[in-house]
Design a protein around this motif. Sequence first.
Motif, PDB file in Angstrom:
ATOM      1  N   CYS A  23       0.846  -1.199   0.000  1.00 23.78           N
ATOM      2  CA  CYS A  23       0.000   0.000   0.000  1.00 23.78           C
ATOM      3  C   CYS A  23       0.876   1.242   0.000  1.00 23.78           C
ATOM      4  O   CYS A  23       1.759   1.387   0.848  1.00 23.78           O
ATOM      5  CB  CYS A  23      -0.899   0.017   1.226  1.00 23.78           C
ATOM      6  SG  CYS A  23      -1.750   1.592   1.483  1.00 23.78           S
ATOM      7  N   ASP A  24       0.612   2.142  -0.927  1.00 23.96           N
ATOM      8  CA  ASP A  24       1.255   3.447  -0.933  1.00 23.96           C
ATOM      9  C   ASP A  24       0.202   4.486  -0.565  1.00 23.96           C
ATOM     10  O   ASP A  24      -0.728   4.730  -1.351  1.00 23.96           O
ATOM     11  CB  ASP A  24       1.856   3.752  -2.302  1.00 23.96           C
ATOM     12  CG  ASP A  24       3.128   2.969  -2.561  1.00 23.96           C
ATOM     13  OD1 ASP A  24       3.029   1.737  -2.791  1.00 23.96           O
ATOM     14  OD2 ASP A  24       4.202   3.564  -2.499  1.00 23.96           O
ATOM     15  N   PRO A  25       0.337   5.097   0.600  1.00 23.33           N
ATOM     16  CA  PRO A  25      -0.673   6.061   1.024  1.00 23.33           C
ATOM     17  C   PRO A  25      -0.516   7.378   0.270  1.00 23.33           C
ATOM     18  O   PRO A  25       0.445   7.575  -0.476  1.00 23.33           O
ATOM     19  CB  PRO A  25      -0.358   6.254   2.506  1.00 23.33           C
ATOM     20  CG  PRO A  25       1.132   6.052   2.581  1.00 23.33           C
ATOM     21  CD  PRO A  25       1.438   4.990   1.555  1.00 23.33           C
ATOM     22  N   TYR A  90      -8.535  -6.878   0.702  1.00 22.78           N
ATOM     23  CA  TYR A  90      -7.751  -6.141   1.686  1.00 22.78           C
ATOM     24  C   TYR A  90      -7.662  -4.687   1.239  1.00 22.78           C
ATOM     25  O   TYR A  90      -7.142  -4.388   0.166  1.00 22.78           O
ATOM     26  CB  TYR A  90      -6.361  -6.759   1.825  1.00 22.78           C
ATOM     27  CG  TYR A  90      -6.404  -8.094   2.517  1.00 22.78           C
ATOM     28  CD1 TYR A  90      -6.844  -9.238   1.835  1.00 22.78           C
ATOM     29  CD2 TYR A  90      -6.047  -8.230   3.849  1.00 22.78           C
ATOM     30  CE1 TYR A  90      -6.924 -10.467   2.461  1.00 22.78           C
ATOM     31  CE2 TYR A  90      -6.121  -9.462   4.493  1.00 22.78           C
ATOM     32  CZ  TYR A  90      -6.561 -10.566   3.794  1.00 22.78           C
ATOM     33  OH  TYR A  90      -6.635 -11.788   4.434  1.00 22.78           O
ATOM     34  N   PHE A  91      -8.186  -3.816   2.078  1.00 20.06           N
ATOM     35  CA  PHE A  91      -8.179  -2.389   1.772  1.00 20.06           C
ATOM     36  C   PHE A  91      -7.153  -1.683   2.639  1.00 20.06           C
ATOM     37  O   PHE A  91      -7.003  -1.964   3.827  1.00 20.06           O
ATOM     38  CB  PHE A  91      -9.545  -1.756   2.049  1.00 20.06           C
ATOM     39  CG  PHE A  91     -10.637  -2.196   1.121  1.00 20.06           C
ATOM     40  CD1 PHE A  91     -11.611  -3.083   1.554  1.00 20.06           C
ATOM     41  CD2 PHE A  91     -10.696  -1.717  -0.174  1.00 20.06           C
ATOM     42  CE1 PHE A  91     -12.631  -3.483   0.708  1.00 20.06           C
ATOM     43  CE2 PHE A  91     -11.714  -2.120  -1.029  1.00 20.06           C
ATOM     44  CZ  PHE A  91     -12.676  -3.010  -0.589  1.00 20.06           C
ATOM     45  N   CYS A  92      -6.480  -0.742   2.025  1.00 24.85           N
ATOM     46  CA  CYS A  92      -5.606   0.157   2.742  1.00 24.85           C
ATOM     47  C   CYS A  92      -6.248   1.544   2.693  1.00 24.85           C
ATOM     48  O   CYS A  92      -6.939   1.890   1.724  1.00 24.85           O
ATOM     49  CB  CYS A  92      -4.243   0.185   2.059  1.00 24.85           C
ATOM     50  SG  CYS A  92      -3.073   1.351   2.754  1.00 24.85           S
ATOM     51  N   ALA A  93      -6.050   2.307   3.732  1.00 23.34           N
ATOM     52  CA  ALA A  93      -6.587   3.666   3.770  1.00 23.34           C
ATOM     53  C   ALA A  93      -5.573   4.568   4.447  1.00 23.34           C
ATOM     54  O   ALA A  93      -4.738   4.114   5.230  1.00 23.34           O
ATOM     55  CB  ALA A  93      -7.919   3.702   4.519  1.00 23.34           C
ATOM     56  N   PHE A 106      -9.601   5.556   0.930  1.00 14.29           N
ATOM     57  CA  PHE A 106      -9.301   4.142   0.710  1.00 14.29           C
ATOM     58  C   PHE A 106      -8.662   3.919  -0.644  1.00 14.29           C
ATOM     59  O   PHE A 106      -8.936   4.637  -1.616  1.00 14.29           O
ATOM     60  CB  PHE A 106     -10.592   3.312   0.750  1.00 14.29           C
ATOM     61  CG  PHE A 106     -11.053   2.957   2.136  1.00 14.29           C
ATOM     62  CD1 PHE A 106     -11.897   3.808   2.830  1.00 14.29           C
ATOM     63  CD2 PHE A 106     -10.656   1.769   2.738  1.00 14.29           C
ATOM     64  CE1 PHE A 106     -12.342   3.474   4.107  1.00 14.29           C
ATOM     65  CE2 PHE A 106     -11.099   1.432   4.013  1.00 14.29           C
ATOM     66  CZ  PHE A 106     -11.930   2.298   4.703  1.00 14.29           C
ATOM     67  N   GLY A 107      -7.828   2.877  -0.709  1.00 14.59           N
ATOM     68  CA  GLY A 107      -7.383   2.367  -1.991  1.00 14.59           C
ATOM     69  C   GLY A 107      -8.444   1.452  -2.569  1.00 14.59           C
ATOM     70  O   GLY A 107      -9.470   1.181  -1.926  1.00 14.59           O
ATOM     71  N   SER A 108      -8.189   0.965  -3.756  1.00 13.23           N
ATOM     72  CA  SER A 108      -9.191   0.130  -4.433  1.00 13.23           C
ATOM     73  C   SER A 108      -9.118  -1.326  -4.000  1.00 13.23           C
ATOM     74  O   SER A 108      -9.952  -2.133  -4.403  1.00 13.23           O
ATOM     75  CB  SER A 108      -9.049   0.247  -5.951  1.00 13.23           C
ATOM     76  OG  SER A 108      -7.736  -0.059  -6.327  1.00 13.23           O
ATOM     77  N   GLY A 109      -8.151  -1.659  -3.163  1.00 17.14           N
ATOM     78  CA  GLY A 109      -8.124  -2.986  -2.563  1.00 17.14           C
ATOM     79  C   GLY A 109      -7.313  -4.007  -3.340  1.00 17.14           C
ATOM     80  O   GLY A 109      -7.052  -3.861  -4.530  1.00 17.14           O
ATOM     81  N   THR A 110      -6.909  -5.050  -2.620  1.00 14.99           N
ATOM     82  CA  THR A 110      -6.300  -6.236  -3.219  1.00 14.99           C
ATOM     83  C   THR A 110      -7.231  -7.401  -2.939  1.00 14.99           C
ATOM     84  O   THR A 110      -7.528  -7.691  -1.775  1.00 14.99           O
ATOM     85  CB  THR A 110      -4.914  -6.542  -2.623  1.00 14.99           C
ATOM     86  OG1 THR A 110      -4.010  -5.507  -2.963  1.00 14.99           O
ATOM     87  CG2 THR A 110      -4.396  -7.882  -3.140  1.00 14.99           C
TER      88      THR A 110
END
Lengths: 115, 116
Positions: A23-25, A90-93, A106-110
């Motif tokens: 994840c790159d914030p 899996y979402f990163c935010a 949020f990112g679009s998820g893996t």
Amino acid sequence: EAGVTQFPSHSVIEKGQTVTLRCDPISGHDNLYWYRRVMGKEIKFLLHFVKESKQDESGMPNNRFLAERTGGTYSTLKVQPAELEDSGVYFCASSQITGASYGYTFGSGTRLTVV
Amino acid sequence: DQQVKQNSPSLSVQEGRISILNCDYTNSMFDYFLWYKKYPAEGPTFLISISSIKDKNEDGRFTVFLNKSAKHLSLHIVPSQPGDSAVYFCAATRTARSNTGNQFYFGTGTSLTVIP
């Protein structure tokens, strides 16, 4: 500004293998969160970084999950060894402010599928 | 133990009519509530929020109502448009714990379909 970037977007692995999600914030966001959604269920908190420090990892399911945030920039979430029940999105935010009630970005998820 | 519940997995509404999405929570310590909207293959995007000191917050076509005594909130979309078709997640958090960040508790989502 660039959004939260996650890769890969999809990963299919066999049970027992290892997978690393990245994840790159958003640049300048000190707060980074990992969440997971198992199919049809709620989006559940995994952990929260403030810069490079783990602020709250109460949501990590077990010790097969390891999250790191190198230098307070990007973060990785490693699952080793993967089990069938680890499948999900899996979402990163990330967010700029700690302790405030602002919505994250949020990112679009893996999407992880363990077979 | 799920602290935020969305009991309607799906909702269909005619274009131009009102969409009402509901959410219940169990933890009385929650003091901030949010709605997120999610399109397929995208992450959730923040839509609207409300603090527990208010009972209503409005932003254009979107209004969130909070009933603390019933531990219930709702999102009203009026008029509904086909582009509103998405999954809507309710989320709640407790902000009093400063310097510890905000873990959000999400519901399971309601899939809204707006029929042209």
